[in-house]
Design a protein around this motif. Structure first.
Motif, PDB file in Angstrom:
ATOM      1  N   GLY A  88      -6.103  11.512   2.704  1.00 46.51           N
ATOM      2  CA  GLY A  88      -6.225  12.528   3.772  1.00 46.51           C
ATOM      3  C   GLY A  88      -6.313  11.991   5.063  1.00 46.51           C
ATOM      4  O   GLY A  88      -6.120  12.710   6.260  1.00 46.51           O
ATOM      5  N   THR A  89      -6.074  10.655   5.134  1.00 49.19           N
ATOM      6  CA  THR A  89      -5.895  10.057   6.507  1.00 49.19           C
ATOM      7  C   THR A  89      -4.358  10.018   7.061  1.00 49.19           C
ATOM      8  O   THR A  89      -4.086   9.237   7.976  1.00 49.19           O
ATOM      9  CB  THR A  89      -6.414   8.534   6.230  1.00 49.19           C
ATOM     10  OG1 THR A  89      -5.851   7.625   5.397  1.00 49.19           O
ATOM     11  CG2 THR A  89      -7.808   8.207   6.051  1.00 49.19           C
ATOM     12  N   GLY A  90      -3.355  10.271   6.180  1.00 50.50           N
ATOM     13  CA  GLY A  90      -2.042  10.200   6.322  1.00 50.50           C
ATOM     14  C   GLY A  90      -1.387   9.257   6.310  1.00 50.50           C
ATOM     15  O   GLY A  90      -0.241   8.850   6.637  1.00 50.50           O
ATOM     16  N   MET A  91      -2.030   8.280   5.444  1.00 51.76           N
ATOM     17  CA  MET A  91      -1.187   6.780   5.280  1.00 51.76           C
ATOM     18  C   MET A  91      -0.302   7.042   4.028  1.00 51.76           C
ATOM     19  O   MET A  91      -0.726   7.944   3.032  1.00 51.76           O
ATOM     20  CB  MET A  91      -2.330   5.686   4.736  1.00 51.76           C
ATOM     21  CG  MET A  91      -3.010   5.451   5.868  1.00 51.76           C
ATOM     22  SD  MET A  91      -4.396   4.212   5.432  1.00 51.76           S
ATOM     23  CE  MET A  91      -3.584   2.791   4.626  1.00 51.76           C
ATOM     24  N   THR A  92       0.557   6.233   3.871  1.00 52.19           N
ATOM     25  CA  THR A  92       1.464   6.572   2.868  1.00 52.19           C
ATOM     26  C   THR A  92       0.859   5.935   1.449  1.00 52.19           C
ATOM     27  O   THR A  92      -0.148   5.059   1.426  1.00 52.19           O
ATOM     28  CB  THR A  92       3.020   5.737   2.907  1.00 52.19           C
ATOM     29  OG1 THR A  92       2.813   4.244   3.058  1.00 52.19           O
ATOM     30  CG2 THR A  92       3.418   6.089   4.103  1.00 52.19           C
ATOM     31  N   GLU A  93       1.413   6.390   0.212  1.00 49.42           N
ATOM     32  CA  GLU A  93       0.952   5.860  -0.832  1.00 49.42           C
ATOM     33  C   GLU A  93       0.978   4.381  -1.006  1.00 49.42           C
ATOM     34  O   GLU A  93       0.170   3.629  -1.687  1.00 49.42           O
ATOM     35  CB  GLU A  93       1.693   6.327  -2.069  1.00 49.42           C
ATOM     36  CG  GLU A  93       0.796   6.425  -3.443  1.00 49.42           C
ATOM     37  CD  GLU A  93       1.658   7.430  -4.637  1.00 49.42           C
ATOM     38  OE1 GLU A  93       2.241   8.314  -4.313  1.00 49.42           O
ATOM     39  OE2 GLU A  93       1.516   6.672  -5.576  1.00 49.42           O
ATOM     40  N   ARG A  94       1.833   3.883  -0.525  1.00 48.61           N
ATOM     41  CA  ARG A  94       2.358   2.357  -0.564  1.00 48.61           C
ATOM     42  C   ARG A  94       1.303   1.741   0.440  1.00 48.61           C
ATOM     43  O   ARG A  94       0.677   0.776  -0.266  1.00 48.61           O
ATOM     44  CB  ARG A  94       3.791   2.021   0.085  1.00 48.61           C
ATOM     45  CG  ARG A  94       4.653   1.123  -1.121  1.00 48.61           C
ATOM     46  CD  ARG A  94       6.126   1.068  -0.358  1.00 48.61           C
ATOM     47  NE  ARG A  94       6.245  -0.341  -0.090  1.00 48.61           N
ATOM     48  CZ  ARG A  94       6.763  -0.732   0.960  1.00 48.61           C
ATOM     49  NH1 ARG A  94       7.330   0.070   1.846  1.00 48.61           N
ATOM     50  NH2 ARG A  94       7.176  -1.993   1.024  1.00 48.61           N
ATOM     51  N   GLN A  95       0.813   2.234   1.593  1.00 45.59           N
ATOM     52  CA  GLN A  95      -0.226   1.554   2.312  1.00 45.59           C
ATOM     53  C   GLN A  95      -1.268   1.602   1.824  1.00 45.59           C
ATOM     54  O   GLN A  95      -2.232   0.667   1.635  1.00 45.59           O
ATOM     55  CB  GLN A  95      -0.063   2.449   3.717  1.00 45.59           C
ATOM     56  CG  GLN A  95       0.952   2.039   4.628  1.00 45.59           C
ATOM     57  CD  GLN A  95       0.962   3.124   5.766  1.00 45.59           C
ATOM     58  OE1 GLN A  95       0.660   4.141   5.846  1.00 45.59           O
ATOM     59  NE2 GLN A  95       1.010   2.300   6.865  1.00 45.59           N
ATOM     60  N   VAL A  96      -1.704   2.819   0.984  1.00 50.20           N
ATOM     61  CA  VAL A  96      -2.908   2.752   0.390  1.00 50.20           C
ATOM     62  C   VAL A  96      -3.126   1.924  -0.835  1.00 50.20           C
ATOM     63  O   VAL A  96      -4.188   1.188  -0.871  1.00 50.20           O
ATOM     64  CB  VAL A  96      -3.236   4.097  -0.131  1.00 50.20           C
ATOM     65  CG1 VAL A  96      -4.576   4.147  -1.110  1.00 50.20           C
ATOM     66  CG2 VAL A  96      -3.463   5.250   1.047  1.00 50.20           C
ATOM     67  N   ASP A  97      -1.993   1.636  -1.601  1.00 55.99           N
ATOM     68  CA  ASP A  97      -1.928   0.781  -2.646  1.00 55.99           C
ATOM     69  C   ASP A  97      -2.235  -0.517  -2.122  1.00 55.99           C
ATOM     70  O   ASP A  97      -3.255  -1.591  -2.733  1.00 55.99           O
ATOM     71  CB  ASP A  97      -0.575   0.596  -3.307  1.00 55.99           C
ATOM     72  CG  ASP A  97      -0.359   1.990  -4.222  1.00 55.99           C
ATOM     73  OD1 ASP A  97      -1.340   2.766  -4.466  1.00 55.99           O
ATOM     74  OD2 ASP A  97       0.610   1.979  -4.714  1.00 55.99           O
ATOM     75  N   ARG A  98      -1.513  -0.796  -0.984  1.00 54.60           N
ATOM     76  CA  ARG A  98      -1.700  -2.353  -0.470  1.00 54.60           C
ATOM     77  C   ARG A  98      -3.150  -2.619  -0.011  1.00 54.60           C
ATOM     78  O   ARG A  98      -3.723  -3.554  -0.293  1.00 54.60           O
ATOM     79  CB  ARG A  98      -0.575  -2.700   0.710  1.00 54.60           C
ATOM     80  CG  ARG A  98      -0.742  -4.126   1.512  1.00 54.60           C
ATOM     81  CD  ARG A  98      -0.290  -5.077   0.046  1.00 54.60           C
ATOM     82  NE  ARG A  98      -0.545  -6.469   0.455  1.00 54.60           N
ATOM     83  CZ  ARG A  98      -0.281  -7.646  -0.193  1.00 54.60           C
ATOM     84  NH1 ARG A  98      -0.166  -7.229  -1.463  1.00 54.60           N
ATOM     85  NH2 ARG A  98      -0.305  -8.738   0.263  1.00 54.60           N
ATOM     86  N   VAL A  99      -3.654  -1.595   0.730  1.00 48.88           N
ATOM     87  CA  VAL A  99      -5.125  -1.725   1.265  1.00 48.88           C
ATOM     88  C   VAL A  99      -6.227  -1.993   0.148  1.00 48.88           C
ATOM     89  O   VAL A  99      -6.815  -2.843  -0.036  1.00 48.88           O
ATOM     90  CB  VAL A  99      -5.644  -0.671   2.113  1.00 48.88           C
ATOM     91  CG1 VAL A  99      -7.100  -0.543   2.323  1.00 48.88           C
ATOM     92  CG2 VAL A  99      -4.680  -0.826   3.449  1.00 48.88           C
ATOM     93  N   SER A 100      -5.683  -1.225  -1.021  1.00 45.89           N
ATOM     94  CA  SER A 100      -6.638  -1.130  -2.244  1.00 45.89           C
ATOM     95  C   SER A 100      -6.588  -2.568  -2.927  1.00 45.89           C
ATOM     96  O   SER A 100      -7.597  -3.216  -3.265  1.00 45.89           O
ATOM     97  CB  SER A 100      -6.249  -0.290  -3.034  1.00 45.89           C
ATOM     98  OG  SER A 100      -6.857  -0.344  -4.386  1.00 45.89           O
TER      99      SER A 100
END
Ligand SMILES: [Fe+2]
Length: 171
Positions: A88-100
């Motif tokens: 819900g922060t507006g990040m893309t799935e790819r960005q979330v994957d990388r942060v994770s």
């Protein structure tokens, strides 16, 4: 803007634990500074900063569940928790994957995979070296063996009061 929103959310999540809040602010500051000095592209810089803010997200859970914040489970739990946190922060799935991935590997010094990973490890070490008073030997070994960025090395030398010990960083 998204970095500021995530910072506010992470401080709220930390709910008065000033040790955790101070640490994440320090790691974010060092990561942001090194990333900019090393001229990361904007996407990589943003992912790095968000990973720096959230990297220790599993610490409260691990203190409760395991009695400490050591070892692999902090990485494993954090990699999962940060996905929920960033929903819900507006990040893309790819960005979330990388942060994770980065949260899940911030203590993993072998196979460092990319400048975002490298700089997160450097920034966390600089903060921890000061907070925990690491020995000169530990700092020297880390600088020679793990650190890659010149700006990270300069910051570590300065923060740990060893500026005169190290030279030749250039500028
Ligand atoms: Fe940390």
């Amino acid at each position: 803007m998204i970095v500021a929103q995530i910072m506010e959310k992470m401080i709220a999540f930390s709910n008065g634990d000033i040790h955790d809040i101070d640490h994440l602010i320090r790691v974010w500051t060092y990561a942001k500074t090194i990333g900019e000095l090393e001229s990361l592209d904007q996407q990589t810089q943003e992912v790095l900063e968000i990973a720096a803010i959230t990297h220790d997200i599993a610490c409260p859970l691990c203190r409760e569940k395991y009695g400490n914040t050591n070892g692999r489970h902090q990485e494993t739990e954090g990699a999962l928790m940060v996905r929920d946190f960033l929903t819900g922060t507006g990040m893309t799935e790819r960005q979330v994957d990388r942060v994770s991935f980065l949260v899940g590997h911030h203590h993993t010094l072998t196979g460092i995979d990319g400048m975002d990973h490298q700089i997160l490890v450097e920034a966390d070490y600089i903060a921890n070296a000061a907070e925990n008073g690491y020995s000169k030997e530990n700092i020297t070994n880390f600088m020679a063996g793990i650190m890659k960025t010149q700006s990270g090395k300069r910051l570590l030398a300065a923060v740990s009061g060893l500026w005169s010990t190290f030279s030749g960083f250039g500028r």
